[in-house]
Every structure is written in structure tokens, then in C-alpha cells.
Motif scaffolding. Structure first.
Motif, PDB file in Angstrom:
ATOM      1  N   ILE A  71      42.811  43.268  22.347  1.00 51.01           N
ATOM      2  CA  ILE A  71      43.255  41.869  22.351  1.00 51.01           C
ATOM      3  C   ILE A  71      42.255  40.977  23.074  1.00 51.01           C
ATOM      4  CG2 ILE A  71      45.076  40.301  23.164  1.00 51.01           C
ATOM      5  CD1 ILE A  71      46.972  42.801  22.831  1.00 51.01           C
ATOM      6  N   VAL A  72      41.733  41.429  24.224  1.00 44.02           N
ATOM      7  CA  VAL A  72      40.876  40.557  25.038  1.00 44.02           C
ATOM      8  C   VAL A  72      39.389  40.724  24.781  1.00 44.02           C
ATOM      9  CG1 VAL A  72      42.576  40.313  26.874  1.00 44.02           C
ATOM     10  CG2 VAL A  72      40.879  42.131  27.023  1.00 44.02           C
ATOM     11  N   GLY A  73      38.961  41.851  24.212  1.00 40.96           N
ATOM     12  CA  GLY A  73      37.542  42.057  23.936  1.00 40.96           C
ATOM     13  C   GLY A  73      36.786  42.615  25.141  1.00 40.96           C
ATOM     14  N   ASP A  74      35.451  42.613  25.063  1.00 36.90           N
ATOM     15  CA  ASP A  74      34.608  43.170  26.125  1.00 36.90           C
ATOM     16  C   ASP A  74      34.455  42.229  27.314  1.00 36.90           C
ATOM     17  OD1 ASP A  74      34.110  45.537  24.768  1.00 36.90           O
ATOM     18  OD2 ASP A  74      32.415  44.672  23.679  1.00 36.90           O
ATOM     19  N   GLU A  75      34.676  40.961  27.068  1.00 39.02           N
ATOM     20  CA  GLU A  75      34.577  39.951  28.116  1.00 39.02           C
ATOM     21  C   GLU A  75      35.582  38.866  27.767  1.00 39.02           C
ATOM     22  OE1 GLU A  75      30.773  38.415  30.428  1.00 39.02           O
ATOM     23  OE2 GLU A  75      30.881  37.516  28.437  1.00 39.02           O
ATOM     24  N   THR A  76      36.205  38.298  28.770  1.00 35.83           N
ATOM     25  CA  THR A  76      37.208  37.286  28.474  1.00 35.83           C
ATOM     26  C   THR A  76      37.030  36.062  29.350  1.00 35.83           C
ATOM     27  OG1 THR A  76      39.562  36.962  28.033  1.00 35.83           O
ATOM     28  CG2 THR A  76      39.003  38.168  30.018  1.00 35.83           C
ATOM     29  N   ASN A  77      37.335  34.912  28.781  1.00 28.01           N
ATOM     30  CA  ASN A  77      37.278  33.636  29.484  1.00 28.01           C
ATOM     31  C   ASN A  77      38.623  33.407  30.168  1.00 28.01           C
ATOM     32  OD1 ASN A  77      37.260  30.179  28.512  1.00 28.01           O
ATOM     33  ND2 ASN A  77      36.321  31.052  30.294  1.00 28.01           N
ATOM     34  N   ILE A  78      38.586  33.118  31.458  1.00 24.67           N
ATOM     35  CA  ILE A  78      39.793  32.834  32.228  1.00 24.67           C
ATOM     36  C   ILE A  78      39.607  31.475  32.880  1.00 24.67           C
ATOM     37  CG2 ILE A  78      41.243  33.554  34.170  1.00 24.67           C
ATOM     38  CD1 ILE A  78      40.229  36.437  33.610  1.00 24.67           C
ATOM     39  N   VAL A  79      40.593  30.601  32.717  1.00 25.33           N
ATOM     40  CA  VAL A  79      40.532  29.268  33.319  1.00 25.33           C
ATOM     41  C   VAL A  79      41.720  29.122  34.263  1.00 25.33           C
ATOM     42  CG1 VAL A  79      40.505  26.787  32.917  1.00 25.33           C
ATOM     43  CG2 VAL A  79      39.401  28.323  31.274  1.00 25.33           C
ATOM     44  N   GLN A  80      41.398  28.927  35.532  1.00 24.57           N
ATOM     45  CA  GLN A  80      42.424  28.718  36.558  1.00 24.57           C
ATOM     46  C   GLN A  80      42.378  27.256  36.958  1.00 24.57           C
ATOM     47  OE1 GLN A  80      42.421  31.478  39.887  1.00 24.57           O
ATOM     48  NE2 GLN A  80      42.916  29.820  41.291  1.00 24.57           N
ATOM     49  N   THR A  95      44.971  30.330  32.291  1.00 22.96           N
ATOM     50  CA  THR A  95      44.998  30.524  30.846  1.00 22.96           C
ATOM     51  C   THR A  95      43.816  31.380  30.412  1.00 22.96           C
ATOM     52  OG1 THR A  95      43.759  28.477  30.464  1.00 22.96           O
ATOM     53  CG2 THR A  95      46.163  28.329  30.377  1.00 22.96           C
ATOM     54  N   ILE A  96      44.005  32.040  29.304  1.00 23.58           N
ATOM     55  CA  ILE A  96      42.940  32.790  28.645  1.00 23.58           C
ATOM     56  C   ILE A  96      42.815  32.139  27.267  1.00 23.58           C
ATOM     57  CG2 ILE A  96      42.145  35.062  27.883  1.00 23.58           C
ATOM     58  CD1 ILE A  96      44.115  36.275  29.960  1.00 23.58           C
ATOM     59  N   PRO A  97      41.917  31.139  27.164  1.00 24.34           N
ATOM     60  CA  PRO A  97      41.842  30.369  25.921  1.00 24.34           C
ATOM     61  C   PRO A  97      41.781  31.261  24.673  1.00 24.34           C
ATOM     62  CG  PRO A  97      40.418  29.414  27.580  1.00 24.34           C
ATOM     63  CD  PRO A  97      40.910  30.726  28.132  1.00 24.34           C
ATOM     64  N   GLY A  98      42.617  30.918  23.714  1.00 23.46           N
ATOM     65  CA  GLY A  98      42.656  31.647  22.454  1.00 23.46           C
ATOM     66  C   GLY A  98      43.487  32.915  22.478  1.00 23.46           C
ATOM     67  N   LYS A  99      44.095  33.221  23.624  1.00 20.62           N
ATOM     68  CA  LYS A  99      44.903  34.443  23.748  1.00 20.62           C
ATOM     69  C   LYS A  99      46.360  34.059  24.003  1.00 20.62           C
ATOM     70  CE  LYS A  99      41.041  36.745  23.669  1.00 20.62           C
ATOM     71  NZ  LYS A  99      40.454  37.011  22.419  1.00 20.62           N
ATOM     72  N   PRO A 100      47.313  34.869  23.533  1.00 22.89           N
ATOM     73  CA  PRO A 100      48.737  34.530  23.624  1.00 22.89           C
ATOM     74  C   PRO A 100      49.362  34.912  24.966  1.00 22.89           C
ATOM     75  CG  PRO A 100      48.460  36.537  22.386  1.00 22.89           C
ATOM     76  CD  PRO A 100      47.082  36.058  22.727  1.00 22.89           C
TER      77      PRO A 100
END
Length: 161
Positions: A71-80, A95-100
Motif C-alpha cells: 500500500i505505501v511503497g518503498d518510500e512514503t510522503n508524510i505531512v504533519q 496525512t499520507i497524501p494519496g493513501k486512505p
């Protein structure tokens, strides 16, 4: 379904000093680097009495279970993002843009009897994927606790300078 976490950090510094640390982009970037984040941008915006802290980071997902890695891949973007309405009260969303999924809650700073500060973070994690939601919420909650423990360690070091 959701998962709630609460984490307390006791600092040997007054509320004003801890609040200033939390509003320092260098501190926020140091916390991310300590966690092995590959890219980070920390910004602080002030509008009237409201302060908004945004930490946008790319984090490797090494060690994440295979069901979650799909679901998240090898690296994920996290916005706090933290929106502080006062020196001692803030709302937080992760949030994890593009993830549910979504994480939201509050941050409070309270003076202690010894002249220090108790920072309390309470977050609710909610994932909207049937069947694996509970597993993912537990995994995300564990990762958030790990991140808060890293922030606490870096914070104590920061305040001891």
C-alpha cells in the motif's frame, strides 16, 4: 474502527521554552533526520494568534510488513501539520497524501510543579481499507509512537544545549 494513542513527554524547561523549540524548523528537521527521513521541509507560519507548523517528509518503509508495503511503497510522503491556537494548545493532523488514512488529535503543553513542561500528544488513527484496517491502524500507531519517542529524545538533547 480506529486506534488511539497518547504519549507524554516531560521536559526540564518552562512552557515558553518548549513552545519555542516546537516552533523551530531546525528542531523539527533534526527530529526527522534522527529517524532516518530522506527528505524533510519544516515550515512555520504565523497569522495573528495562530501558529501553523508543517513538517513534510519522505520516509523509507524498510521494515514495514509486506501487507502494508504493498500500500505505501518503498518510500512514503508524510505531512504533519500542527495548528497552535495558543502557546499551550494545538491540533495535529498527519496525512499520507494519496493513501486512505488519517491521523488527528491534540497537543497540549502544561507546566509541572517542578518548573518543567509536560507535553501530551493524543492521536486517533483511522484507515479506510476493509479487512486490513485494524492491522494498518496498529502498525501506524506503533510508527507514530516510535516517532514521538524520537522527538522526545531529540527534544531533551535540544533543550540541554
Amino acid at each position: 474502527m480506529s486506534k488511539t494513542i497518547r504519549y507524554e513527554m516531560a521536559y526540564d524547561a518552562p512552557v515558553e521554552t518548549v513552545a519555542a523549540m516546537l516552533a523551530d524548523p531546525t528542531f523539527r528537521e533534526d527530529v526527522c533526520r534522527y529517524q532516518g527521513v530522506t527528505q524533510v521541509t519544516a515550515t512555520i507560519a504565523v497569522a495573528g494568534d495562530t501558529k501553523t507548523v508543517t513538517v513534510d517528509q519522505m520516509q523509507p518503509t524498510a521494515g514495514v510488513p509486506s501487507f502494508a508495503k504493498k500500500i505505501v511503497g518503498d518510500e512514503t510522503n508524510i505531512v504533519q501539520q500542527e495548528t497552535w491556537s495558543s502557546l499551550t494548545q494545538g491540533d495535529i493532523t498527519v496525512t499520507i497524501p494519496g493513501k486512505p488514512g488519517e491521523m488527528s488529535g491534540t497537543i497540549t503543553l502544561a507546566p509541572t510543579d517542578a518548573g518543567g513542561t509536560l507535553e501530551t500528544v493524543e492521536l486517533t488513527v483511522k484507515v479506510k481499507i476493509p479487512i486490513v484496517a485494524g492491522k494498518l491502524e496498529g502498525l501506524i500507531a506503533d510508527l507514530l509512537l516510535k516517532a514521538l519517542k524520537a522527538e522526545y529524545k531529540v527534544g531533551r538533547d535540544y533543550l540541554s544545549r
